[in-house]
Design a protein around this motif. Structure first.
Motif, PDB file in Angstrom:
ATOM      1  N   ARG A 117     -36.090 -37.569 -79.163  1.00  0.00           N
ATOM      2  CA  ARG A 117     -34.779 -37.707 -79.807  1.00  0.00           C
ATOM      3  C   ARG A 117     -33.751 -36.839 -79.094  1.00  0.00           C
ATOM      4  O   ARG A 117     -34.081 -35.771 -78.572  1.00  0.00           O
ATOM      5  N   HIS A 118     -32.497 -37.313 -79.140  1.00  0.00           N
ATOM      6  CA  HIS A 118     -31.415 -36.595 -78.474  1.00  0.00           C
ATOM      7  C   HIS A 118     -30.204 -36.574 -79.395  1.00  0.00           C
ATOM      8  O   HIS A 118     -29.810 -37.608 -79.949  1.00  0.00           O
ATOM      9  N   TYR A 119     -29.634 -35.388 -79.545  1.00  0.00           N
ATOM     10  CA  TYR A 119     -28.528 -35.164 -80.466  1.00  0.00           C
ATOM     11  C   TYR A 119     -27.273 -34.802 -79.681  1.00  0.00           C
ATOM     12  O   TYR A 119     -27.242 -33.808 -78.960  1.00  0.00           O
ATOM     13  N   VAL A 120     -26.228 -35.621 -79.838  1.00  0.00           N
ATOM     14  CA  VAL A 120     -24.912 -35.285 -79.288  1.00  0.00           C
ATOM     15  C   VAL A 120     -24.161 -34.500 -80.355  1.00  0.00           C
ATOM     16  O   VAL A 120     -24.141 -34.899 -81.525  1.00  0.00           O
ATOM     17  N   TYR A 145     -26.822 -31.941 -71.124  1.00  0.00           N
ATOM     18  CA  TYR A 145     -27.969 -31.964 -70.223  1.00  0.00           C
ATOM     19  C   TYR A 145     -28.186 -33.403 -69.754  1.00  0.00           C
ATOM     20  O   TYR A 145     -27.462 -34.326 -70.164  1.00  0.00           O
ATOM     21  N   SER A 146     -29.193 -33.613 -68.924  1.00  0.00           N
ATOM     22  CA  SER A 146     -29.512 -34.954 -68.454  1.00  0.00           C
ATOM     23  C   SER A 146     -31.023 -35.134 -68.392  1.00  0.00           C
ATOM     24  O   SER A 146     -31.785 -34.160 -68.384  1.00  0.00           O
ATOM     25  N   PHE A 147     -31.451 -36.395 -68.328  1.00  0.00           N
ATOM     26  CA  PHE A 147     -32.875 -36.702 -68.236  1.00  0.00           C
ATOM     27  C   PHE A 147     -33.029 -38.120 -67.693  1.00  0.00           C
ATOM     28  O   PHE A 147     -32.088 -38.924 -67.730  1.00  0.00           O
ATOM     29  N   ASP A 148     -34.211 -38.421 -67.169  1.00  0.00           N
ATOM     30  CA  ASP A 148     -34.519 -39.735 -66.613  1.00  0.00           C
ATOM     31  C   ASP A 148     -35.547 -40.441 -67.481  1.00  0.00           C
ATOM     32  O   ASP A 148     -36.502 -39.816 -67.957  1.00  0.00           O
ATOM     33  N   ARG A 149     -35.335 -41.757 -67.647  1.00  0.00           N
ATOM     34  CA  ARG A 149     -36.314 -42.607 -68.310  1.00  0.00           C
ATOM     35  C   ARG A 149     -36.209 -44.003 -67.705  1.00  0.00           C
ATOM     36  O   ARG A 149     -35.109 -44.546 -67.571  1.00  0.00           O
ATOM     37  N   GLY A 150     -37.346 -44.586 -67.366  1.00  0.00           N
ATOM     38  CA  GLY A 150     -37.394 -45.989 -66.989  1.00  0.00           C
ATOM     39  C   GLY A 150     -36.457 -46.405 -65.867  1.00  0.00           C
ATOM     40  O   GLY A 150     -35.917 -47.517 -65.893  1.00  0.00           O
ATOM     41  N   GLY A 151     -36.234 -45.556 -64.894  1.00  0.00           N
ATOM     42  CA  GLY A 151     -35.375 -45.916 -63.776  1.00  0.00           C
ATOM     43  C   GLY A 151     -33.895 -45.725 -64.029  1.00  0.00           C
ATOM     44  O   GLY A 151     -33.065 -46.128 -63.206  1.00  0.00           O
ATOM     45  N   PHE A 152     -33.535 -45.121 -65.159  1.00  0.00           N
ATOM     46  CA  PHE A 152     -32.139 -44.801 -65.471  1.00  0.00           C
ATOM     47  C   PHE A 152     -31.986 -43.293 -65.630  1.00  0.00           C
ATOM     48  O   PHE A 152     -32.935 -42.589 -65.997  1.00  0.00           O
ATOM     49  N   HIS A 153     -30.773 -42.805 -65.385  1.00  0.00           N
ATOM     50  CA  HIS A 153     -30.432 -41.399 -65.572  1.00  0.00           C
ATOM     51  C   HIS A 153     -29.479 -41.311 -66.759  1.00  0.00           C
ATOM     52  O   HIS A 153     -28.461 -42.005 -66.801  1.00  0.00           O
ATOM     53  N   PHE A 154     -29.807 -40.471 -67.719  1.00  0.00           N
ATOM     54  CA  PHE A 154     -29.017 -40.341 -68.940  1.00  0.00           C
ATOM     55  C   PHE A 154     -28.355 -38.969 -68.998  1.00  0.00           C
ATOM     56  O   PHE A 154     -28.987 -37.956 -68.704  1.00  0.00           O
ATOM     57  N   VAL A 155     -27.094 -38.971 -69.397  1.00  0.00           N
ATOM     58  CA  VAL A 155     -26.317 -37.740 -69.494  1.00  0.00           C
ATOM     59  C   VAL A 155     -25.825 -37.574 -70.926  1.00  0.00           C
ATOM     60  O   VAL A 155     -25.215 -38.492 -71.497  1.00  0.00           O
ATOM     61  N   VAL A 156     -26.082 -36.427 -71.520  1.00  0.00           N
ATOM     62  CA  VAL A 156     -25.567 -36.062 -72.845  1.00  0.00           C
ATOM     63  C   VAL A 156     -24.438 -35.052 -72.636  1.00  0.00           C
ATOM     64  O   VAL A 156     -24.654 -33.997 -72.026  1.00  0.00           O
ATOM     65  N   LEU A 157     -23.237 -35.375 -73.131  1.00  0.00           N
ATOM     66  CA  LEU A 157     -22.088 -34.489 -72.967  1.00  0.00           C
ATOM     67  C   LEU A 157     -21.745 -33.761 -74.260  1.00  0.00           C
ATOM     68  O   LEU A 157     -22.042 -34.244 -75.355  1.00  0.00           O
ATOM     69  N   ILE A 200     -26.261 -43.687 -67.545  1.00  0.00           N
ATOM     70  CA  ILE A 200     -25.750 -43.983 -68.885  1.00  0.00           C
ATOM     71  C   ILE A 200     -25.341 -42.656 -69.509  1.00  0.00           C
ATOM     72  O   ILE A 200     -26.103 -41.687 -69.481  1.00  0.00           O
ATOM     73  N   VAL A 201     -24.135 -42.613 -70.090  1.00  0.00           N
ATOM     74  CA  VAL A 201     -23.603 -41.382 -70.673  1.00  0.00           C
ATOM     75  C   VAL A 201     -23.518 -41.524 -72.186  1.00  0.00           C
ATOM     76  O   VAL A 201     -23.110 -42.584 -72.699  1.00  0.00           O
ATOM     77  N   PHE A 202     -23.876 -40.460 -72.896  1.00  0.00           N
ATOM     78  CA  PHE A 202     -23.739 -40.395 -74.350  1.00  0.00           C
ATOM     79  C   PHE A 202     -22.736 -39.297 -74.695  1.00  0.00           C
ATOM     80  O   PHE A 202     -22.848 -38.166 -74.206  1.00  0.00           O
ATOM     81  N   ALA A 203     -21.760 -39.616 -75.537  1.00  0.00           N
ATOM     82  CA  ALA A 203     -20.726 -38.658 -75.924  1.00  0.00           C
ATOM     83  C   ALA A 203     -20.363 -38.884 -77.381  1.00  0.00           C
ATOM     84  O   ALA A 203     -20.662 -39.937 -77.961  1.00  0.00           O
ATOM     85  N   HIS A 204     -19.700 -37.911 -77.977  1.00  0.00           N
ATOM     86  CA  HIS A 204     -19.191 -38.102 -79.334  1.00  0.00           C
ATOM     87  C   HIS A 204     -17.719 -38.496 -79.289  1.00  0.00           C
ATOM     88  O   HIS A 204     -17.361 -39.635 -79.573  1.00  0.00           O
ATOM     89  N   GLN A 205     -16.857 -37.574 -78.919  1.00  0.00           N
ATOM     90  CA  GLN A 205     -15.432 -37.892 -78.823  1.00  0.00           C
ATOM     91  C   GLN A 205     -15.202 -38.899 -77.700  1.00  0.00           C
ATOM     92  O   GLN A 205     -15.890 -38.900 -76.683  1.00  0.00           O
TER      93      GLN A 205
END
Length: 295
Positions: A117-120, A145-157, A200-205
């Motif tokens: 699980r990842h919390y923004v 932070y960032s992490f990789d899954r399934g050939g994608f790079h994910f960024v949590v801002l 893929i980027v995850f953000a709140h605002q």
């Protein structure tokens, strides 16, 4: 329970009854996952604003417990690879103790979906609590932070910083003054440079508007995204409504809030499907719109 999107983005077309959107051409150095690999499923919820208090306007704080129960049941039928909560999991409270109780109550249900699980951080998450208190309670080490899954790079801002650089927390936040600070911008540049995957980027605002719901230095953030030629999509919350914008070949998807409206018909959550060939689709439930685009 599904809802079909009726709006077309700037570069969208209808093809065989399916909404298709095209993304920018990626740099040749970006790796694409093996074509035989099955899709990666990401569960997504946002803006639950859980609190044990009466409704205020269109926000039904107590009802997010039942709405989340429905989402849990759906995710159990089709388990995601991981879950992302896009911020404002809880609403602001008058005391730290009350806020911590809200967080324990709602996170007990959310954490039952899966272990990954990842919390923004949302502005309400760190209105009464400090960032380290919220993150410690949900077992997450960092706010960005960032992490990789399934050939994608994910960024949590993390955009929960005032323009003077002060982090939100303990009643010092100004929700209309959200910023990504200089140190995080430098980290973001280096992080995107270091990956060869689609991002893929995850953000709140929101990073696609200049209104009160937007990050004040969003232009600087978008410039980093576009300069990398690796960012495919940004998923965000905060303004509580479905929206989709294409800026510089990057799709900015704003997801519907779970707290808005009374009753199960006013629920909203989704699964993002990331295909090996670069296709991204949002399978929305209840009020959440459906989207699909190919790179």
């Amino acid at each position: 329970m599904k809802n079909v999107d009726q709006r077309l983005g700037r570069r969208a077309v209808i093809q065989n009854g399916t909404l298709l959107l095209t993304t920018a051409t990626f740099a040749p150095s970006i790796l694409i996952a093996n074509e035989t690999q099955s899709s990666l499923k990401v569960g997504l919820i946002t803006d639950l604003h859980y609190a044990d208090k009466p409704p205020a306007g269109t926000r039904y704080y107590r009802e997010t417990i039942g709405k989340l129960d429905e989402a849990v049941s759906q995710f159990e039928q089709n388990p995601p690879s991981f879950m992302v909560e896009l911020g404002d999991l809880i609403d602001a409270a008058d005391s730290v103790e009350t806020e911590q109780r809200y967080l324990r109550t709602i996170d007990q249900k959310f954490s039952a979906i899966c272990n990954d699980r990842h919390y923004v951080l949302g502005n309400h998450c760190v209105d009464t609590l400090k960032k380290e208190e919220f993150l410690g309670a949900v077992g997450q080490q960092n706010s960005y932070y960032s992490f990789d899954r399934g050939g994608f790079h994910f960024v949590v801002l993390d955009s929960c910083f005032r323009s003077d650089g002060k982090p939100y927390g303990r009643n010092n936040s100004v929700w209309t003054d959200a910023n990504v600070p200089a140190a995080e911008l430098e980290w973001l540049k280096a992080d995107l440079k270091s990956t060869n995957h689609r991002v893929i980027v995850f953000a709140h605002q929101r990073l696609d508007v200049s209104s009160n719901h937007g990050v004040r230095n969003a232009v600087a953030v978008r410039r980093i995204f576009e300069g990398s030629q690796k960012v495919s999509a940004v998923f965000q919350g905060h303004s509580h409504q479905n929206d989709l914008k294409d800026i510089g070949g990057i799709h900015y998807c704003t997801m519907v809030a779970m707290v808005e409206g009374s009753g199960p018909d006013n629920n909203g959550y989704s699964t993002i499907n990331l295909e090996a060939n670069g296709t991204i689709s949002v399978e929305g439930f209840r009020k959440q719109a459906n989207y699909r685009w190919d790179s």
